[in-house]
Design a protein around this motif. Structure first.
Motif, PDB file in Angstrom:
ATOM      1  N   SER A 241     -26.011  33.136 -74.857  1.00 46.53           N
ATOM      2  CA  SER A 241     -25.690  32.044 -74.203  1.00 46.53           C
ATOM      3  C   SER A 241     -26.372  31.679 -73.010  1.00 46.53           C
ATOM      4  O   SER A 241     -26.357  30.437 -72.383  1.00 46.53           O
ATOM      5  N   HIS A 242     -26.905  32.874 -72.446  1.00 47.40           N
ATOM      6  CA  HIS A 242     -27.729  32.519 -71.047  1.00 47.40           C
ATOM      7  C   HIS A 242     -28.871  31.676 -71.269  1.00 47.40           C
ATOM      8  O   HIS A 242     -29.655  32.002 -72.402  1.00 47.40           O
ATOM      9  N   GLU A 243     -29.081  30.845 -70.480  1.00 48.96           N
ATOM     10  CA  GLU A 243     -30.577  30.229 -70.287  1.00 48.96           C
ATOM     11  C   GLU A 243     -31.450  31.045 -69.796  1.00 48.96           C
ATOM     12  O   GLU A 243     -31.036  31.791 -68.789  1.00 48.96           O
TER      13      GLU A 243
ATOM     14  N   GLY B  68     -34.364  34.277 -63.842  1.00 52.15           N
ATOM     15  CA  GLY B  68     -33.108  34.269 -64.613  1.00 52.15           C
ATOM     16  C   GLY B  68     -32.119  33.805 -64.011  1.00 52.15           C
ATOM     17  O   GLY B  68     -32.291  33.187 -62.779  1.00 52.15           O
ATOM     18  N   CYS B  69     -30.925  33.804 -64.575  1.00 49.21           N
ATOM     19  CA  CYS B  69     -29.893  32.920 -63.943  1.00 49.21           C
ATOM     20  C   CYS B  69     -28.904  33.934 -62.906  1.00 49.21           C
ATOM     21  O   CYS B  69     -28.751  35.259 -63.315  1.00 49.21           O
ATOM     22  N   ARG B  70     -28.907  33.789 -61.595  1.00 49.47           N
ATOM     23  CA  ARG B  70     -28.554  34.635 -60.587  1.00 49.47           C
ATOM     24  C   ARG B  70     -27.142  34.816 -60.771  1.00 49.47           C
ATOM     25  O   ARG B  70     -26.690  35.759 -60.137  1.00 49.47           O
TER      26      ARG B  70
ATOM     27  N   ARG C  62     -26.581  23.320 -63.461  1.00 45.82           N
ATOM     28  CA  ARG C  62     -27.721  24.128 -63.879  1.00 45.82           C
ATOM     29  C   ARG C  62     -27.169  24.815 -65.152  1.00 45.82           C
ATOM     30  O   ARG C  62     -25.971  25.217 -65.245  1.00 45.82           O
ATOM     31  N   CYS C  63     -27.983  24.978 -66.198  1.00 42.31           N
ATOM     32  CA  CYS C  63     -27.808  25.538 -67.472  1.00 42.31           C
ATOM     33  C   CYS C  63     -26.831  24.531 -68.289  1.00 42.31           C
ATOM     34  O   CYS C  63     -26.191  23.654 -67.887  1.00 42.31           O
ATOM     35  N   THR C  64     -26.883  24.841 -69.710  1.00 45.73           N
ATOM     36  CA  THR C  64     -26.221  24.119 -70.509  1.00 45.73           C
ATOM     37  C   THR C  64     -24.949  24.968 -71.109  1.00 45.73           C
ATOM     38  O   THR C  64     -24.260  24.367 -71.959  1.00 45.73           O
TER      39      THR C  64
HETATM   40  S1  SF4 Z   1     -24.463  30.831 -69.078  1.00 37.52           S
HETATM   41 FE1  SF4 Z   1     -26.054  29.577 -67.815  1.00 37.52          FE
HETATM   42  S2  SF4 Z   1     -25.041  29.442 -65.832  1.00 37.52           S
HETATM   43 FE2  SF4 Z   1     -23.864  30.998 -66.912  1.00 37.52          FE
HETATM   44  S3  SF4 Z   1     -24.610  32.835 -66.471  1.00 37.52           S
HETATM   45 FE3  SF4 Z   1     -25.815  32.219 -68.141  1.00 37.52          FE
HETATM   46  S4  SF4 Z   1     -27.534  31.322 -67.669  1.00 37.52           S
HETATM   47 FE4  SF4 Z   1     -26.158  31.312 -65.611  1.00 37.52          FE
END
Ligand code: SF4
Ligand SMILES: Nc1ncnc2c1ncn2[C@@H]1O[C@H](COP(=O)(O)OP(=O)(O)OP(=O)(O)O)[C@@H](O)[C@H]1O
Ligand SMILES: [Mg+2]
Lengths: 320, 305, 331
Positions: free
Chosen positions: C303-305, C289-291, C320-322
């Protein structure tokens, strides 16, 4: 560097002066006077009184002290009460014997301690380190004289591996080589035991030094230069870890001198420590006074030596 | 906050109230001790030795310590003399019991005196620093280079009315110095700590700070020094007695008994005279030192945190 | 654009893990980066984000037993990952020089300055002793140390912090390496000295056309010296871009918060806000997942990838991520 050393030497002078004053008054407290060893018991009281006057025994204490010091500088330490010879010549031979014993002990001590410290540091918490820790515990906690008695009993009397008294056998075969061999045979057991029980501090300092230095930044710098690991260890880690040990040489010398009485008594080794015990049992106070003065000065000089060595090997002290 | 390394552990005190300290050194050290099986065993053995020597001494008859030429040089396991007798006919077992007790008592007394002295001087020296510290350190450095063993021996021969008590004082005269140095180094470290600063700011007197704040904080160091001190001082007394210049002849010590080994005949053919004393001294020394190192480990671990 | 031969380092999917209580935790987690000749690549990120670990992986300075390195670090076709020690010793110092943060600690207190520089020449050049001594003086002069003869015979504690750092730099460049790693080279120095040291680094680069990896906390330093910037968080690169692009158009929320915490930058977003918290310690770091998600809890979960990857938004600018498209900061 020379300034630091000079200052250190200057600090030593008041120490020696205080030591000499202390010993002078200790000597004054002792029974007997310079004639006890010379005079004829039949000499009458008046002559003795006259002699005393002549020798300044009725002078003020500080005059007597200064005279005593003056004589010291001439190498005149007085006459032995019992031996009918000057204290200086009595101590001469004995000092040599103590010197050799101490020298061999120091060499052996470092010969054991340094490899042990290195191994313990490199293999921290592994079995070599733990074995060395147990060894250190055993040699550290044993009172010196007990170690000497047990060694003498076991290796001298029961196993007959080593002679039990003296510096040289009466029956030694002629020839300088045989003589040296025989003396070595007499020295080795006391020196070995004294060395083994004196390794603890050196081992511990070296061990922590190596463990701490291994992760120092400058060691990483050395590695980043592409210096081979073996060289990194010898030239950077080990060299820097040996530094605090050199600071300890003075203490080692001091401890050795302090132990001389014990070790020489148990092994009947005719050095200054044994001379001290013989003199005390005969209440030969001039000899005793001379001996503590010598031991005191040697200890002070020992500290001086380690400070000087420190100034030479550690550039950080040099500039201060 | 991002990018702020320094702020991480910067706890501040309001109005000078002391920061809560880690649990008292003593409790922690005790806990560590109970975790170590061999340490518990050591303490048990030490207690047994204490009982054996102190209670045993009550049962030792006066005659068995008296010279009685007729019973001289009896071998071990003789009737009435389990460990035989010496040249003068003194019972070795009785000497062992009483000597053990005497050596322990002297070791403890010397330690008590020299630690109190060392503590007071170490506290003053480390707490005030500066000139006071310089003076004390000079004195200590000087005493430490003196050939103490020889000076004590000479003094024992010239002091009139020499007895066990004088011996205690003589040994203490020299052995407080290392304690003073040891405590000083810890006090120096404590001096800059926040709780001392806070205490100073709130107007406590120096003496109050030293005894109420600093002392408890070096309590585990004190225990270590006491424990190792006892072992060391027993070593010094027995060493002196071994040479014949410790306890007076009328007062037996473990050292006096081991001193029999100075005679080539005794060391070779009559080991029961001196070997039991060696064994007892070794047990005492090793067990005390072991307990000391466990304490030390505990204190080190506490400091590291 | 640059010829392919300009490529000095090609790091692909680098993982560097430390053993903690028997398990490996990645302090560098799937990092891919390149370094070219004549380029200053800045790496920024909070304490604990893995910058130093990345540098020590490149130069192979880590405890072999408790560290696990996977992936590739290609240096002229040679993979530095898993390279044997004696070969690596021919690269360290010779091809890759390293400059450290604390210039006092990084010099051996018992060795003369000259000897410490000479040591690296001894292992990597064929110069004889006399030539080495001459070269040492040259180097000291090159890094701007006055009176090289005297300084070369002094010990580290006799020099000031700035001087010591110059000495470290002299050591690092002694064998004209093509890559320089500088791990916070100015953090321990006074502000005025900092600028001098950075100027020196740039001068050296002009002369040697080395590629420099500059690790720093200081975005001011980055804007003045770097050509490209990689932003690291929790062992990963979250954004990499040419320096102007990054300062004018920061996309990742973490990058933005870094810029915000930097005084006088003109990121014109009134909604920007400082993000609280710190990088989690290694054993508490997430592995999927997103750290960064835990640091911005107010973000809408949708909205998290799931497993954010680097997206190239313009040539050389990856993020990283959109989420940057619809991202906002809490006020
Ligand atoms: S939106 Fe994207 S960059 Fe921001 S916390 Fe979530 S996964 Fe990570
Ligand atoms: N040798 C090691 N063993 C175990 N963990 C380590 C080791 N070195 C670093 N770490 C951990 O790895 C993570 C990254 O550390 P690193 O030193 O690379 O961070 P950094 O970005 O350089 O931080 P700083 O700005 O403080 O220098 C941290 O959580 C750190 O605790
Ligand atoms: Mg770092």
């Amino acid at each position: 560097m020379w300034k630091t050393i000079l200052r250190r030497v200057l600090v030593m002078i008041p120490q020696i002066i205080i030591l000499s004053i202390l010993i002078f008054f200790l000597a004054k407290m002792m029974p007997g006077d310079p004639f006890t060893g010379l005079i004829d018991p039949k000499m009458d009281v008046n002559t003795i009184a006259k002699l005393k006057q002549e020798y300044g025994l009725n002078d003020a204490p500080w005059v007597q002290y200064l005279n005593w010091v003056k004589n010291l500088f001439r190498g005149d330490l007085g006459m032995s009460y019992t031996q009918h010879m000057s204290v200086t010549s009595l101590i001469g031979d004995r000092a040599q014997n103590t010197f050799w014993l101490s020298l061999v002990t120091i060499i052996l001590s470092y010969l054991f301690a340094i490899p042990m410290g290195i191994i313990a540091g490199r293999y921290k918490d592994k079995w070599p380190d733990q074995t060395i820790r147990i060894f250190n515990y055993i040699t550290f906690a044993i009172p010196g004289f007990v170690a000497y008695v047990l060694a003498l009993w076991l290796f001298g009397y029961l196993l007959n591996w080593f002679p039990t008294t003296g510096t040289v056998s009466v029956s030694v075969a002629p020839g300088i080589f045989n003589y040296i061999l025989d003396r070595a045979h007499h020295i080795i057991l006391p020196a070995l035991v004294a060395a083994l029980i004196s390794t603890t501090t050196t081992v511990q300092y070296l061990r922590t030094g190596i463990i701490d230095n291994q992760v120092e930044d400058y060691v990483r710098t050395a590695r980043s230069k592409g210096v081979p690991e073996r060289v990194v260890f010898n030239k950077h880690i080990l060299r820097n870890s040996l530094l605090p040990i050199t600071a300890f040489i003075g203490n080692v010398i001091g401890a050795l001198l302090g132990g001389a009485v014990m070790i020489e008594t148990v092994f009947s080794y005719p050095g200054m420590g044994k001379l001290f015990m013989e003199s005390i049992s005969q209440r030969d106070y001039p000899v005793l006074t001379a001996l503590i003065l010598m031991f005191g000065i040697l200890a002070i000089v020992g500290n001086l030596i380690s400070d000087i060595v420190m100034t030479i090997v550690d550039p950080r002290i040099r500039v201060k | 906050m991002l990018f702020n390394k320094a702020n991480k552990q910067n706890i501040k005190t309001e109005a000078g109230e002391p920061i809560s300290l880690p649990p008292s050194g003593f409790k922690l050290v005790l806990k560590e001790l109970l975790k170590d099986k061999f340490a518990i065993f050591s303490i048990l053995v030490l207690v047994l030795i204490l009982l054996f020597t102190f209670l045993g001494s009550a049962f030792v008859s006066k005659e068995s310590l008296d010279t009685n030429i007729l019973d001289g040089l009896m071998p071990a396991f003789s009737s009435g003399h389990f460990l035989g007798t010496d040249e003068g006919g003194k019972d070795i077992l009785s000497l062992l019991i009483v000597g053990g007790r005497n050596s322990i008592v002297i070791g403890i007394s010397v330690t008590a005196i020299s630690i109190i002295l060392g503590l007071v001087i170490g506290l003053i020296s480390g707490y005030f620093g500066g000139v006071v510290d310089d003076i004390f350190m000079r004195i200590i450095d000087f005493i430490m280079v003196l050939p103490r063993f020889m000076i004590i021996i000479i003094l024992t021969t010239i002091i009139s009315n020499y007895n066990a008590f004088t011996l205690i004082l003589l040994i203490s005269l020299f052995s407080w110095t290392s304690s003073a140095r040891y405590f000083r180094s810890f006090v120096l470290a404590q001096r800059e700590r926040e709780y001392v600063m806070a205490s100073k700011a709130s107007g406590s007197s120096n003496v109050a700070i030293m005894f109420r704040e600093v002392l408890p904080n070096i309590s585990s160091m004190i225990i270590i020094d006491v424990v190792l001190g006892i072992a060391g001082n027993i070593g010094i007394e027995t060493g002196l007695s071994f040479l014949g210049y410790g306890l007076p002849a009328s007062t037996p010590s473990l050292g006096t008994l081991i001193g029999y080994a100075n005679d080539p005949v005794n060391i070779m053919s009559r080991p029961w005279v001196w070997l039991p004393a060696v064994v007892m001294l070794l047990i005492i020394s090793y067990m005390i030192n072991y307990v000391g190192t466990v304490f030390q480990r505990a204190a080190d671990a506490r400091q590291r945190r | 654009m640059e010829k392919p031969s300009d490529l000095l380092l090609d790091i692909q999917h680098l993982h560097t893990g430390f053993r903690l209580k028997g398990k490996f935790y990645d302090a560098v987690d799937d990092v891919s980066l390149t370094l070219r000749k004549n380029e200053i690549l800045a790496i920024v990120g909070e304490s604990g984000s893995g910058k130093s670990t990345l540098a020590s992986s490149i130069i192979g300075l880590y405890d072999q037993k408790n560290t696990r390195v996977r992936g590739d670090i290609l240096f002229n076709e040679l993979n530095l990952v898993g390279l044997n020690e004696s070969l690596f010793n021919r690269i360290r110092g010779k091809e890759i020089g390293m400059i450290f943060q604390d210039p006092l600690a990084a010099l051996n207190p018992l060795m003369r300055i000259g000897a410490q520089i000479e040591e690296t020449l001894y292992y990597h050049t064929k110069l004889n002793e006399k030539e080495r001594k001459t070269r040492v003086l040259e180097l000291l002069d090159q890094v701007g140390i006055p009176d090289p003869v005297r300084i070369s015979r002094q010990y580290p504690h006799e020099l000031s912090g700035g001087m010591r750092q110059r000495v470290i730099i002299a050591i690092a460049i002694a064998d004209k390496p093509s890559i320089l790693l500088a791990d916070e080279p100015t953090t321990a120095l006074d502000v005025t000295i900092q600028a001098q040291i950075l100027d020196l680094l740039k001068d050296i680069q002009d002369e040697t056309s080395a590629g420099i990896i500059l690790i720093t906390h200081d975005l001011g330093v980055v804007s003045e010296t770097a050509d490209r910037v990689a932003v690291m968080y929790a062992g990963q690169i979250v954004e990499v871009a040419p320096v102007d692009e990054l300062f004018t158009n920061p996309l990742h929320p973490y990058t933005r918060s870094l810029l915000e915490s930097m005084p006088q930058t003109d990121v014109d977003d009134e909604e920007l806000h400082v993000i609280e918290g710190t990088v989690p310690s290694l054993d508490k770091m997430m592995t999927d997942g997103c750290r960064f998600a835990p640091r911005i809890p107010w973000i809408d979960a949708t909205s998290h990838e799931e497993e954010p990857i680097l997206h190239e938004v313009s040539p050389g600018h990856e993020v990283r991520c959109t989420c940057y498209r619809d991202f906002y900061f809490k006020n």
